[in-house]
Design a protein around this motif. Structure first.
Motif, PDB file in Angstrom:
ATOM      1  N   ASN A 223     -12.840 -37.602  19.753  1.00 26.94           N
ATOM      2  CA  ASN A 223     -14.167 -37.100  19.540  1.00 26.94           C
ATOM      3  C   ASN A 223     -14.611 -36.197  18.298  1.00 26.94           C
ATOM      4  O   ASN A 223     -15.293 -35.221  18.514  1.00 26.94           O
ATOM      5  N   LEU A 224     -13.901 -36.559  17.188  1.00 27.84           N
ATOM      6  CA  LEU A 224     -13.990 -35.468  16.275  1.00 27.84           C
ATOM      7  C   LEU A 224     -15.496 -35.932  15.615  1.00 27.84           C
ATOM      8  O   LEU A 224     -16.048 -37.040  15.676  1.00 27.84           O
ATOM      9  N   PRO A 225     -15.995 -34.874  14.841  1.00 27.31           N
ATOM     10  CA  PRO A 225     -17.440 -35.200  14.212  1.00 27.31           C
ATOM     11  C   PRO A 225     -17.286 -36.140  13.185  1.00 27.31           C
ATOM     12  O   PRO A 225     -16.014 -36.287  12.667  1.00 27.31           O
ATOM     13  N   PRO A 226     -18.064 -36.995  12.863  1.00 30.16           N
ATOM     14  CA  PRO A 226     -18.283 -38.163  11.712  1.00 30.16           C
ATOM     15  C   PRO A 226     -17.490 -37.821  10.549  1.00 30.16           C
ATOM     16  O   PRO A 226     -16.937 -38.799   9.875  1.00 30.16           O
ATOM     17  N   GLU A 227     -17.786 -36.601   9.984  1.00 30.75           N
ATOM     18  CA  GLU A 227     -17.229 -36.249   8.864  1.00 30.75           C
ATOM     19  C   GLU A 227     -15.917 -36.214   8.645  1.00 30.75           C
ATOM     20  O   GLU A 227     -15.113 -36.596   7.782  1.00 30.75           O
ATOM     21  N   PHE A 228     -15.228 -35.580   9.869  1.00 28.36           N
ATOM     22  CA  PHE A 228     -13.970 -35.516  10.008  1.00 28.36           C
ATOM     23  C   PHE A 228     -13.051 -36.749  10.329  1.00 28.36           C
ATOM     24  O   PHE A 228     -11.988 -37.250   9.359  1.00 28.36           O
ATOM     25  N   ALA A 229     -13.823 -37.706  10.848  1.00 29.01           N
ATOM     26  CA  ALA A 229     -13.294 -39.062  11.004  1.00 29.01           C
ATOM     27  C   ALA A 229     -13.182 -39.980   9.998  1.00 29.01           C
ATOM     28  O   ALA A 229     -12.080 -40.501   9.446  1.00 29.01           O
ATOM     29  N   TRP A 230     -14.394 -39.671   9.046  1.00 25.13           N
ATOM     30  CA  TRP A 230     -14.279 -40.143   7.684  1.00 25.13           C
ATOM     31  C   TRP A 230     -13.071 -39.832   6.800  1.00 25.13           C
ATOM     32  O   TRP A 230     -12.588 -40.509   5.934  1.00 25.13           O
ATOM     33  N   LEU A 231     -13.273 -38.500   6.675  1.00 27.25           N
ATOM     34  CA  LEU A 231     -11.988 -37.828   6.012  1.00 27.25           C
ATOM     35  C   LEU A 231     -10.724 -38.315   6.178  1.00 27.25           C
ATOM     36  O   LEU A 231      -9.810 -38.483   5.330  1.00 27.25           O
ATOM     37  N   LEU A 232     -10.321 -38.257   7.263  1.00 26.74           N
ATOM     38  CA  LEU A 232      -9.095 -38.626   7.977  1.00 26.74           C
ATOM     39  C   LEU A 232      -8.697 -40.140   7.382  1.00 26.74           C
ATOM     40  O   LEU A 232      -7.661 -40.471   6.820  1.00 26.74           O
ATOM     41  N   ASP A 233      -9.726 -40.915   7.569  1.00 25.64           N
ATOM     42  CA  ASP A 233      -9.627 -42.299   6.975  1.00 25.64           C
ATOM     43  C   ASP A 233      -9.204 -42.580   5.519  1.00 25.64           C
ATOM     44  O   ASP A 233      -8.636 -43.256   5.199  1.00 25.64           O
ATOM     45  N   GLU A 234     -10.113 -41.609   4.926  1.00 27.63           N
ATOM     46  CA  GLU A 234     -10.013 -41.613   3.324  1.00 27.63           C
ATOM     47  C   GLU A 234      -8.549 -41.229   3.094  1.00 27.63           C
ATOM     48  O   GLU A 234      -7.994 -41.838   2.084  1.00 27.63           O
ATOM     49  N   LEU A 235      -8.290 -40.150   3.387  1.00 29.88           N
ATOM     50  CA  LEU A 235      -6.774 -39.571   3.183  1.00 29.88           C
ATOM     51  C   LEU A 235      -5.839 -40.377   3.316  1.00 29.88           C
ATOM     52  O   LEU A 235      -4.814 -40.689   2.747  1.00 29.88           O
ATOM     53  N   PHE A 236      -5.729 -41.238   4.681  1.00 32.68           N
ATOM     54  CA  PHE A 236      -4.600 -41.896   4.954  1.00 32.68           C
ATOM     55  C   PHE A 236      -4.896 -43.501   4.546  1.00 32.68           C
ATOM     56  O   PHE A 236      -3.970 -44.141   4.453  1.00 32.68           O
ATOM     57  N   THR A 237      -5.842 -43.962   4.046  1.00 31.26           N
ATOM     58  CA  THR A 237      -6.088 -45.169   3.725  1.00 31.26           C
ATOM     59  C   THR A 237      -6.198 -45.249   2.083  1.00 31.26           C
ATOM     60  O   THR A 237      -5.885 -46.436   1.363  1.00 31.26           O
ATOM     61  N   LYS A 238      -6.273 -44.228   1.469  1.00 35.00           N
ATOM     62  CA  LYS A 238      -6.804 -44.136   0.011  1.00 35.00           C
ATOM     63  C   LYS A 238      -5.875 -43.417  -0.837  1.00 35.00           C
ATOM     64  O   LYS A 238      -5.259 -43.649  -1.651  1.00 35.00           O
ATOM     65  N   VAL A 239      -6.074 -41.931  -0.306  1.00 35.25           N
ATOM     66  CA  VAL A 239      -5.309 -40.846  -1.226  1.00 35.25           C
ATOM     67  C   VAL A 239      -3.813 -40.908  -1.103  1.00 35.25           C
ATOM     68  O   VAL A 239      -3.162 -40.586  -1.985  1.00 35.25           O
ATOM     69  N   LEU A 240      -3.410 -41.244   0.075  1.00 39.36           N
ATOM     70  CA  LEU A 240      -1.918 -41.410   0.138  1.00 39.36           C
ATOM     71  C   LEU A 240      -1.254 -42.745  -0.084  1.00 39.36           C
ATOM     72  O   LEU A 240      -0.684 -43.505   0.714  1.00 39.36           O
ATOM     73  N   ASP A 241      -1.515 -43.084  -1.516  1.00 37.75           N
ATOM     74  CA  ASP A 241      -1.090 -44.344  -1.847  1.00 37.75           C
ATOM     75  C   ASP A 241       0.084 -44.253  -2.839  1.00 37.75           C
ATOM     76  O   ASP A 241       0.409 -45.034  -3.654  1.00 37.75           O
ATOM     77  N   GLY A 242       0.429 -42.724  -3.098  1.00 28.24           N
ATOM     78  CA  GLY A 242       1.479 -42.615  -4.115  1.00 28.24           C
ATOM     79  C   GLY A 242       0.977 -41.986  -5.519  1.00 28.24           C
ATOM     80  O   GLY A 242       1.902 -41.512  -6.142  1.00 28.24           O
ATOM     81  N   ARG A 243      -0.270 -41.979  -5.481  1.00 25.57           N
ATOM     82  CA  ARG A 243      -0.944 -41.257  -6.428  1.00 25.57           C
ATOM     83  C   ARG A 243      -0.705 -39.805  -6.719  1.00 25.57           C
ATOM     84  O   ARG A 243      -0.467 -39.071  -7.970  1.00 25.57           O
TER      85      ARG A 243
END
Length: 277
Positions: A223-243
């Protein structure tokens, strides 16, 4: 150099992981601080620009940590507006907490540079403290961490090192116009990091790579706020790609010493008992 011993340093995000530590360090040096948060006096709210003037009144420098994270959409424009207001008020010394490999964070950096401020940027990798002061604590206590990330290496940086760098650049000359990219001394996968926490805590803590769908379901259950849910999704699906799979010398450049190793963090944190079930 601004005489920050007379004017307080405004710490935006002053109750967060790095802001709280920075406030402790500055206070220990008898440097006055003003905590920029909704509960602060005066109150500061990133979403209420009407609160900004009072928070900026009479300060000598600002540490900018954006809430909930500088990676979220719209953060760059908000940071730009704050920076320009500060400069208009004669507060030129601004230090920005930024993130590695995040599009919005890099946009915010460029906007800060263009604001007319005497800027310093601290561009950080994933905080070690996310395992002890963030959403992963419960998973570690329960004995299993499930994340949608594979063997990609992350140079986890300790929040104490970030606070040490922030204190140094705010209180000593020679750091205006510098970008310090802050990482730890080793690349670790999340599985390796969890294993080191288990070793330090003397417990069997498993890591499991899960699907994106499973992760989304797990986040929703918190039950995280929407911005936190978005952030976690962004970090784990995009940023953690080896860059970000590289080490940098930012801590060494700023402090003249090596950054804290992840196992030292794990050992110290385990001793506090926070991961005990």
């Amino acid at each position: 150099m601004i005489d920050t011993t007379q004017k307080p340093i405004l710490i935006l995000g002053g109750t967060g992981k790095t802001g709280r530590r920075l406030a402790e360090r500055l206070t220990a040096k008898s440097i006055p601080v003003r905590i920029g948060s909704r509960a602060g006096t005066p109150s500061f709210d990133w979403l209420d620009k009407g609160s900004w003037d009072a928070a900026l009144e009479g300060v000598g420098a600002v540490y900018i940590s954006y809430y909930p994270d500088i990676a979220v959409p719209g953060a760059a424009e908000t940071v730009e507006a704050l920076a320009r207001l500060a400069v208009e008020r004669g507060i030129k010394r601004l230090v920005l907490l930024s993130g590695r490999g995040e599009t919005e964070a890099q946009r915010a950096e460029e906007m800060l540079k263009a604001s007319g401020a005497d800027w310093t940027i601290l561009r950080c990798s994933w905080f070690s403290q996310n395992f002890s002061e963030g959403f992963l604590v419960e998973n570690i206590i329960e004995g299993e961490v499930g994340l949608p990330v594979g063997a990609v290496g992350e140079p986890f940086v300790d929040a104490d090192d970030i606070a040490d760098v922030a204190e140094t650049v705010l209180t000593e000359p020679g750091h205006v116009g510098q970008l310090y990219e802050l990482t730890g001394p080793r690349l670790l996968s999340f599985a390796e990091a969890v294993a080191e926490i288990g070793k330090a805590a003397g417990r069997d803590i498993r890591f499991r790579q899960i699907s994106h769908a499973e992760f989304t379901e797990a986040v929703a259950a918190h039950n995280l706020p929407p911005e936190f849910a978005w952030l976690l999704d962004e970090l784990f699906t995009k940023v953690l790609d080896g860059r970000n799979e590289t080490l940098t010398d930012g801590v060494q450049r700023a402090l003249g010493r090596q950054p804290k190793d992840f196992f030292a963090y794990a050992t110290e944190t385990a001793a506090s008992g926070i991961w005990s079930n």
